[in-house]
Design an enzyme around this catalytic site. Structure first.
Site, short mmCIF file in Angstrom:
data_model
loop_
_atom_site.label_atom_id
_atom_site.label_comp_id
_atom_site.label_asym_id
_atom_site.label_seq_id
_atom_site.Cartn_x
_atom_site.Cartn_y
_atom_site.Cartn_z
N ARG A 165 50.67 36.33 32.99
CA ARG A 165 51.87 36.73 33.74
C ARG A 165 51.91 36.16 35.16
NH1 ARG A 165 50.74 42.85 32.01
NH2 ARG A 165 48.69 41.87 31.70
N ASN A 218 47.34 54.68 33.25
CA ASN A 218 45.93 54.33 33.09
C ASN A 218 45.57 53.22 34.09
OD1 ASN A 218 43.39 53.54 32.17
ND2 ASN A 218 44.22 52.32 30.49
N ALA A 249 46.20 15.65 84.11
CA ALA A 249 47.13 15.62 82.97
C ALA A 249 47.06 14.29 82.24
CB ALA A 249 48.54 15.86 83.46
N ARG A 293 42.05 0.02 87.44
CA ARG A 293 43.45 -0.27 87.13
C ARG A 293 43.86 -1.47 87.97
NH1 ARG A 293 45.11 5.08 90.41
NH2 ARG A 293 45.26 4.16 92.47
C1 UD1 Z 1 45.22 47.24 30.96
C2 UD1 Z 1 45.18 48.48 30.04
C3 UD1 Z 1 46.34 49.41 30.41
C4 UD1 Z 1 46.27 49.77 31.90
C5 UD1 Z 1 46.22 48.50 32.76
C6 UD1 Z 1 45.98 48.88 34.22
C7 UD1 Z 1 44.23 47.77 27.91
C8 UD1 Z 1 44.53 47.40 26.50
N1 UD1 Z 1 45.26 48.07 28.67
O1 UD1 Z 1 46.42 46.53 30.68
O2 UD1 Z 1 46.27 50.60 29.64
O3 UD1 Z 1 47.39 50.56 32.27
O4 UD1 Z 1 45.15 47.65 32.33
O5 UD1 Z 1 45.91 47.79 35.06
O6 UD1 Z 1 43.07 47.79 28.31
N2 UD1 Z 1 39.96 41.22 29.95
C9 UD1 Z 1 38.79 40.69 29.44
N3 UD1 Z 1 38.76 40.27 28.17
C10 UD1 Z 1 39.85 40.34 27.35
C11 UD1 Z 1 41.04 40.91 27.85
C12 UD1 Z 1 41.06 41.35 29.16
O7 UD1 Z 1 37.79 40.59 30.15
O8 UD1 Z 1 39.74 39.94 26.18
C13 UD1 Z 1 39.99 41.67 31.36
C14 UD1 Z 1 41.03 40.94 32.19
O9 UD1 Z 1 40.48 39.78 32.80
C15 UD1 Z 1 41.43 41.99 33.20
C16 UD1 Z 1 41.17 43.32 32.51
O10 UD1 Z 1 40.37 43.03 31.40
O11 UD1 Z 1 40.63 41.92 34.38
C17 UD1 Z 1 42.46 43.99 32.09
O12 UD1 Z 1 43.22 43.08 31.28
P1 UD1 Z 1 44.79 42.91 31.48
O13 UD1 Z 1 45.26 41.86 30.57
O14 UD1 Z 1 45.12 42.79 32.90
O15 UD1 Z 1 45.29 44.33 30.93
P2 UD1 Z 1 46.68 45.04 31.24
O16 UD1 Z 1 47.74 44.46 30.38
O17 UD1 Z 1 46.92 45.08 32.69
CA CA Z 2 45.93 44.26 34.50
#
Ligand code: UD1
Ligand code: CA
Length: 474
Positions: free
Chosen positions: A18, A165, A376, A436
């Site tokens: 995003r 969350n 200057a 000069r």
């Molecule tokens: C996640 C939560 C959501 C919460 C939100 C808050 C889940 C499914 N959803 O959504 O409930 O409200 O955070 O900010 O957990 N990451 C990994 N490996 C992966 C996928 C993600 O390490 O395979 C890490 C990402 O780098 C990130 C974090 O997990 O730092 C959260 O992932 P992100 O995609 O931001 O989750 P959200 O859609 O924000």
């Molecule tokens: Ca997130």
């Protein structure tokens, strides 16, 4: 207090689609640091048994950003969801009792909040404890916003609807693993969601608690550039508040940008539009005027930086003054009471006590003694196209305006340099250096020239004169 039964797991493998960026999400910056760096730094004071960061997308760069902060690295490849990330990290978590899980993209979280979450998890004897926050937008209909409500003002029924969350949780690992084993990738991304483990635990009758973050801003995640800007704004506000509380005046604070490691003493004044960056440090009673940018600058007491000046990697001692429109490059050292004025550039230059470079100069690879005055437009020619050379100027030297000091060259104590000189040889102490051409005045030359010019114009335009005489008009 150390938490020897706790492992910290930071999830930082995602791409951050995003953000629409070629840079992995957790490497983006807000509040003067990378997102992941804020999160790791916040966890360090908890003194856990171990800290594990799950990396994947641009894993090498993410590793380089956090390894100095003493976290272990686990590679998640491919990235099949937050639950999958936990499963990949399982081996590295060892036999710890509790896992504190954080996303790498929520950098505003504070250590105190995590301590309190851990405390609730322990006293509640829970399988999982979720840190939650409140949404502040109350919807009138599904598509329309009804109001923006401050979190403290939310009515109880709104609270139920707006709890979100944070993705920050405590898990009792002995209960998490069996629950996570039941989680299926039943979603459109075909990912294993850690969030689904919560429903799994609750369905088994395990205790799942939630603690509401006192400051809901702490749980803001950075999924978009708009989120990044908002989080940056909050960090900057926190930092300004810290300095103002410590006795610094900041005018129009929302226009002033200060990095986290900057320090400033009591009764400093920061005018609008100033940036204090890196490890910049101000002593007491300094004034930084509008539009100035300081990067890794060390200022002692009562230093004045006039508007629109740039200082990088430089040291300014007590009661020095620079600007307006001064540029101090790396390695500049102004000794007590020295003054650098408008449109002056310095680089690797020591300006001695009480010495002045007031206007339109370049002083590079130079060392000036005390109480010396540079006229200057004077410049040091430090570069011959291949090498840089040193200019050494003694104490109480007076360099006349528009002089060119061709390095390597030395000007002795108490010497004078005549204005407009191109100095190529050393000037001994107490001497005058003139380099000069001599002036020649030709007596009456200008008057004669004017007469000649007038006569020539006369001869060229006779028509114009005759038309005027007959009085004809067109
Ligand atoms: C996640 C939560 C959501 C919460 C939100 C808050 C889940 C499914 N959803 O959504 O409930 O409200 O955070 O900010 O957990 N990451 C990994 N490996 C992966 C996928 C993600 O390490 O395979 C890490 C990402 O780098 C990130 C974090 O997990 O730092 C959260 O992932 P992100 O995609 O931001 O989750 P959200 O859609 O924000
Ligand atoms: Ca997130």
């Amino acid at each position: 207090m150390p938490n020897k039964d706790v492992v910290i797991v930071i999830l930082a493998a995602g791409k951050g689609t995003r953000l629409r960026s070629s840079l992995a999400k957790v490497l983006h910056r807000a509040g003067g640091r990378r997102l992941i760096e804020h999160v790791v730094r916040c966890c360090v004071p908890l003194k856990p048994k171990r800290m594990v960061t799950v990396v994947g997308h641009q894993g090498d760069q993410v590793t380089a950003a956090v390894e100095p902060l003493e976290t272990q690295i686990v590679l998640q490849q491919p990235q099949n969801g937050t639950g999958h990330a936990m499963l990949v990290a399982k081996r590295a978590l060892g036999n710890a009792k509790i896992a504190l899980v954080l996303p790498g993209d929520a950098p505003l979280i504070r250590t105190e909040t995590l301590k309190s979450l851990l405390a609730m998890h322990r006293t509640g004897n829970a399988a999982a404890t979720i840190l939650t926050g409140y949404g502040r937008i109350v919807r009138k209909t599904e598509t329309q916003v009804g109001a923006i409500v401050e979190d403290s003002q939310l009515a109880p029924e709104q609270r139920e609807l707006n709890e979100i969350n944070s993705s920050i949780y405590c898990f009792t690992l002995a209960k998490l693993w069996p629950a996570l084993a039941h989680v299926k990738p039943n979603n459109k991304h075909r990912e294993i969601y850690l969030t689904d483990a919560i429903a799994e635990l609750a369905a088994k009758g395990e205790t799942v608690l939630a603690q509401i973050a006192l400051d809901p801003r702490e749980v803001l995640g950075c999924n978009t550039r708009l989120d990044l800007a908002e989080v940056d704004r909050i960090f900057r506000e926190r930092k300004r508040e810290e300095l103002m509380t410590a006795g610094v005046t900041i005018q129009l604070p929302e226009t002033v940008l200060i990095d986290p490691e900057v320090n400033a003493g009591e009764d400093c004044t920061i005018e609008p539009g100033v940036q204090l960056l890196g490890k910049t440090k101000l002593g007491e009673r300094c004034v930084i005027q509008t539009g100035s940018v300081l990067l890794n600058a060390i200022l002692d007491d009562e230093v004045t930086v006039k508007p629109h000046s740039l200082i990088e990697e430089s040291r300014l001692e007590d009661r020095t003054t620079i600007g307006p429109f001064a540029r101090l490059r790396a390695g500049t050292h102004l000794k007590a009471g020295a003054r650098v004025g408008n449109f002056v550039e310095t680089k690797k230059a020591v300006i001695g006590e009480g010495s002045k470079v007031p206007h339109l100069s370049y002083i590079g690879d130079a060392r000036l003694g005390s109480k010396t005055n540079i006229g200057a437009g004077t410049i040091t020619c430090n570069y011959d196209g291949v090498n840089k050379h040193q200019t050494t100027i003694g104490n109480r030297v007076f360099v006349g305006s528009d002089s060119v000091l061709i390095a390597p060259v030395k000007i002795g104590d108490g010497a004078y340099v005549a204005a407009g000189s191109a100095i190529t040889k050393n000037v001994p102490a107490e001497s005058l250096g003139v380099a000069r051409s001599h002036q020649l005045n030709k007596k009456g030359w200008a008057a004669k020239k004017r007469r000649e010019l007038a006569a020539a114009t006369h001869a060229k335009s006779p028509k114009k004169r005759s038309r005027k005489k007959t009085g004809k008009r067109r």
